[in-house]
Scaffold this active site. Structure first.
Site, PDB file in Angstrom:
ATOM      1  N   LYS A 107       0.866  -1.181   0.000  1.00  0.00           N
ATOM      2  CA  LYS A 107       0.000   0.000   0.000  1.00  0.00           C
ATOM      3  C   LYS A 107       0.896   1.223   0.000  1.00  0.00           C
ATOM      4  O   LYS A 107       2.022   1.173   0.513  1.00  0.00           O
ATOM      5  CB  LYS A 107      -0.869   0.004   1.270  1.00  0.00           C
ATOM      6  CG  LYS A 107      -2.177   0.734   1.132  1.00  0.00           C
ATOM      7  CD  LYS A 107      -3.100   0.029   0.203  1.00  0.00           C
ATOM      8  CE  LYS A 107      -4.522   0.157   0.334  1.00  0.00           C
ATOM      9  NZ  LYS A 107      -5.374  -0.670  -0.438  1.00  0.00           N
ATOM     10  N   GLY A 219     -26.349   0.634   0.012  1.00  0.00           N
ATOM     11  CA  GLY A 219     -25.394   1.214  -0.938  1.00  0.00           C
ATOM     12  C   GLY A 219     -25.823   0.912  -2.357  1.00  0.00           C
ATOM     13  O   GLY A 219     -26.171  -0.229  -2.687  1.00  0.00           O
ATOM     14  N   GLY A 221     -23.903   2.314  -5.134  1.00  0.00           N
ATOM     15  CA  GLY A 221     -22.815   2.880  -5.939  1.00  0.00           C
ATOM     16  C   GLY A 221     -22.252   1.782  -6.813  1.00  0.00           C
ATOM     17  O   GLY A 221     -22.975   0.879  -7.255  1.00  0.00           O
ATOM     18  N   ASN A 222     -20.950   1.815  -7.032  1.00  0.00           N
ATOM     19  CA  ASN A 222     -20.334   0.830  -7.930  1.00  0.00           C
ATOM     20  C   ASN A 222     -20.636  -0.605  -7.488  1.00  0.00           C
ATOM     21  O   ASN A 222     -21.101  -1.421  -8.288  1.00  0.00           O
ATOM     22  CB  ASN A 222     -18.825   1.089  -8.006  1.00  0.00           C
ATOM     23  CG  ASN A 222     -18.147   0.048  -8.859  1.00  0.00           C
ATOM     24  OD1 ASN A 222     -17.775  -1.017  -8.376  1.00  0.00           O
ATOM     25  ND2 ASN A 222     -18.030   0.309 -10.140  1.00  0.00           N
ATOM     26  N   GLY A 224     -22.854  -1.811  -5.061  1.00  0.00           N
ATOM     27  CA  GLY A 224     -24.277  -2.107  -4.870  1.00  0.00           C
ATOM     28  C   GLY A 224     -25.007  -2.308  -6.188  1.00  0.00           C
ATOM     29  O   GLY A 224     -25.815  -3.234  -6.335  1.00  0.00           O
TER      30      GLY A 224
HETATM   31  P1  NAD Z   1     -19.556   4.232  -4.086  1.00  0.00           P
HETATM   32  O1  NAD Z   1     -19.059   5.533  -3.557  1.00  0.00           O
HETATM   33  O2  NAD Z   1     -19.642   4.033  -5.559  1.00  0.00           O
HETATM   34  O3  NAD Z   1     -21.022   3.938  -3.495  1.00  0.00           O
HETATM   35  C1  NAD Z   1     -21.312   4.020  -2.134  1.00  0.00           C
HETATM   36  C2  NAD Z   1     -22.812   3.886  -1.945  1.00  0.00           C
HETATM   37  O4  NAD Z   1     -23.081   3.825  -0.541  1.00  0.00           O
HETATM   38  C3  NAD Z   1     -23.620   5.062  -2.481  1.00  0.00           C
HETATM   39  O5  NAD Z   1     -24.845   4.600  -3.007  1.00  0.00           O
HETATM   40  C4  NAD Z   1     -23.907   5.883  -1.227  1.00  0.00           C
HETATM   41  O6  NAD Z   1     -25.112   6.664  -1.350  1.00  0.00           O
HETATM   42  C5  NAD Z   1     -24.082   4.785  -0.216  1.00  0.00           C
HETATM   43  N1  NAD Z   1     -23.859   5.216   1.167  1.00  0.00           N
HETATM   44  C6  NAD Z   1     -22.830   5.916   1.673  1.00  0.00           C
HETATM   45  N2  NAD Z   1     -23.000   6.109   2.997  1.00  0.00           N
HETATM   46  C7  NAD Z   1     -24.149   5.487   3.325  1.00  0.00           C
HETATM   47  C8  NAD Z   1     -24.865   5.313   4.530  1.00  0.00           C
HETATM   48  N3  NAD Z   1     -24.435   5.825   5.690  1.00  0.00           N
HETATM   49  N4  NAD Z   1     -26.037   4.637   4.496  1.00  0.00           N
HETATM   50  C9  NAD Z   1     -26.510   4.127   3.324  1.00  0.00           C
HETATM   51  N5  NAD Z   1     -25.865   4.258   2.164  1.00  0.00           N
HETATM   52  C10 NAD Z   1     -24.710   4.929   2.162  1.00  0.00           C
HETATM   53  O7  NAD Z   1     -18.626   3.136  -3.402  1.00  0.00           O
HETATM   54  P2  NAD Z   1     -18.329   1.651  -3.929  1.00  0.00           P
HETATM   55  O8  NAD Z   1     -17.156   1.687  -4.831  1.00  0.00           O
HETATM   56  O9  NAD Z   1     -19.596   1.041  -4.363  1.00  0.00           O
HETATM   57  O10 NAD Z   1     -17.815   0.977  -2.572  1.00  0.00           O
HETATM   58  C11 NAD Z   1     -18.709   0.542  -1.569  1.00  0.00           C
HETATM   59  C12 NAD Z   1     -17.942  -0.242  -0.514  1.00  0.00           C
HETATM   60  O11 NAD Z   1     -17.288  -1.359  -1.128  1.00  0.00           O
HETATM   61  C13 NAD Z   1     -16.822   0.511   0.213  1.00  0.00           C
HETATM   62  O12 NAD Z   1     -16.721  -0.004   1.515  1.00  0.00           O
HETATM   63  C14 NAD Z   1     -15.587   0.125  -0.591  1.00  0.00           C
HETATM   64  O13 NAD Z   1     -14.402   0.267   0.185  1.00  0.00           O
HETATM   65  C15 NAD Z   1     -15.891  -1.325  -0.854  1.00  0.00           C
HETATM   66  N6  NAD Z   1     -15.154  -1.903  -1.986  1.00  0.00           N
HETATM   67  C16 NAD Z   1     -15.231  -1.341  -3.218  1.00  0.00           C
HETATM   68  C17 NAD Z   1     -14.537  -1.915  -4.274  1.00  0.00           C
HETATM   69  C18 NAD Z   1     -14.663  -1.372  -5.674  1.00  0.00           C
HETATM   70  O14 NAD Z   1     -14.099  -1.985  -6.583  1.00  0.00           O
HETATM   71  N7  NAD Z   1     -15.395  -0.280  -5.898  1.00  0.00           N
HETATM   72  C19 NAD Z   1     -13.725  -3.051  -4.061  1.00  0.00           C
HETATM   73  C20 NAD Z   1     -13.681  -3.639  -2.787  1.00  0.00           C
HETATM   74  C21 NAD Z   1     -14.410  -3.052  -1.748  1.00  0.00           C
END
Ligand code: NAD
Length: 428
Positions: A107, A219, A221-222, A224
């Site tokens: 990291k 969630g 986002g990406n 969800g």
């Molecule tokens: P993102 O920013 O695209 O989406 C986050 C989602 O969570 C959004 O819909 C937001 O509105 C919602 N959210 C945020 N706070 C909230 C709350 N308090 N209550 C309800 N909803 C809430 O993020 P992402 O990339 O989808 O990542 C989500 C999680 O997955 C994170 O913990 C991230 O570390 C983990 N993750 C992501 C990846 C990746 O490839 N994107 C890989 C491994 C782990």
């Protein structure tokens, strides 16, 4: 990130010590694995747009590379600390090991806030980071990737600097590149799809028909959204989705008992994953407080938003019908709540297995870039399915054999693989 109360590295070491105890690792292996193998701390001098020189602090921590080149993100954060970077590097080592890709864990970080930097200053910072560490990173040594507040453009500037300094073309030096410049197709979908591939396997194991199940996702986002999409494709019905509302500075849970239509929900969602409450009400969604996502009557819960969402204060709100929790987010369950879930026997697919589709696809990007030959999206996603399925099966077999929860099994498999590789190399 404050180091005062919670120290992520101490917590990562404690987790490791417990695994080492269970696996009866010898002292040399414990000494090797509980601290990073290498750490680089350096200063990055940047001429700011106003002509002043400013010195930024940079890090790279390589926790362990016994199983292959180390891999890990570069974080841009004003409150970055070396202990957090150490913990995150260690967790990548376990994550790559549990999904059985031939990589180690690292990291990096720069103490900065990109919001306060011009694009030109950000470019200088990316190039400066590479100049300081160039001899200790590389496609066959340590491969960086985007992380908090760093993006595809930053990766491209870093790649360009590396190639100029080395006098070669080496697209496999870094991942998370734009698709047009060697990024992998399927990366966008990989984490969410990976969650559902492991869920599909868990349903098989528990003899539950996917098309008779309902899920609630926190969630959109990406992770969800892609989890929702693939869950629908395997026959499941989503009845609730929670998201954060920027406007109201709180979260809401959007429900439809008869099932939510994916395209309809997407059409009222912004690019940050925020759902428009007024439009949802107009489309007859029931809008509940955000924290109610956990209490919905469904079969599956998918936390895919942020960390620490299932804790001792709300773990008892989980509906008795819930059969599986598939952790899409990083660290969505506190260690105390995880113990309660285990005591209740609630089947949980732990984060570092369920959400490892992203790092797996980053590895695929590395492989494609090193070959300078690129796969179709279908090829990438079918390889993802093979990797995630076999990772799931290995963890589940281990859990059944030793009668332990999946989370503990995943951890033990990962630590055991890295310990074994270190031993095989004659390091311990
Ligand atoms: P993102 O920013 O695209 O989406 C986050 C989602 O969570 C959004 O819909 C937001 O509105 C919602 N959210 C945020 N706070 C909230 C709350 N308090 N209550 C309800 N909803 C809430 O993020 P992402 O990339 O989808 O990542 C989500 C999680 O997955 C994170 O913990 C991230 O570390 C983990 N993750 C992501 C990846 C990746 O490839 N994107 C890989 C491994 C782990």
């Amino acid at each position: 990130m404050s180091t005062s109360a919670y120290n992520a590295f101490h917590s990562a070491q404690k987790q490791f010590d417990q695994a080492a105890e269970f696996l009866e690792l010898d002292q040399a292996t414990r000494d090797l694995l509980r601290t990073p193998m290498r750490e680089f701390h350096f200063s990055i001098p940047i001429r700011m747009d106003n002509g002043e020189m400013k010195i930024f602090k940079g890090f790279r921590v390589q926790h362990n590379d016994a199983r292959g080149p180390s891999k890990g993100g570069i974080r841009f954060h004003p409150l970055e600390t070396i202990d957090l970077v150490r913990a995150l590097a260690m967790w990548v080592t376990w994550k790559t090991a549990v999904v059985d890709i031939p990589l180690g864990g690292s990291k990096g970080g720069i103490v900065c806030d990109p919001h306060n930097l011009s694009l030109f200053e950000q470019e200088q910072l990316c190039r400066g980071w590479v100049r300081q560490i160039v001899k200790n990173v590389g496609p066959h040594l340590d491969v960086p990737a985007p992380d908090i507040m760093s993006n595809a453009q930053h990766m491209l500037w870093m790649l360009d600097e590396y190639e100029v300094l080395m006098g070669i073309k080496a697209p496999g030096f870094i991942t998370g590149k734009p698709i047009s410049m060697g990024g992998s197709l399927g990366r966008k979908e990989a984490t969410g799809y990976g969650v559902i591939i492991t869920l599909r396997e868990a349903l098989k194991e528990l003899n539950i028909d996917a098309d008779k199940t309902r899920a609630c996702i926190q969630g959109f986002g990406n992770v969800g959204q892609h989890a929702f999409e693939l869950y629908n494709q395997i026959g499941g019905m989503v009845i609730g989705v929670a998201s954060w509302s920027q406007q109201d500075a709180c979260s809401y849970t959007y429900c439809k008992k008869e099932g939510i239509d994916y395209q309809e929900l997407k059409s009222i969602t912004d690019r940050f994953g925020g759902i428009d409450k007024e439009k949802a009400l107009a489309l007859n969604y029931t809008v509940l407080p955000g924290e109610d996502w956990i209490a919905q009557e469904a079969d599956i819960l998918i936390p895919a938003a942020i960390e620490n969402q299932i804790g001792t204060e709300n773990v008892d709100r989980i509906h008795p019908n819930i059969k599986i929790i598939a952790e899409g987010a990083n660290g969505p369950t506190t260690p105390e709540a995880a113990d309660i879930l285990d005591a209740k026997g609630l089947f949980t697919i732990p984060d570092f297995l369920a959400s490892s589709g992203g790092v797996t696809c980053s590895y695929f990007e590395q492989v494609q870039s090193n070959m300078n030959y690129y796969w179709t999206k279908d090829e990438v996603l079918s390889k993802l399915d093979v990797k995630m399925t076999s990772a799931y099966v290995a963890v589940s077999d281990f859990a059944l054999k030793y009668k332990i929860p999946m989370r503990q099994a995943a951890y033990l498999i990962a630590v055991d693989r890295v310990a074994q590789a270190s031993k095989d190399r004659g390091w311990v």
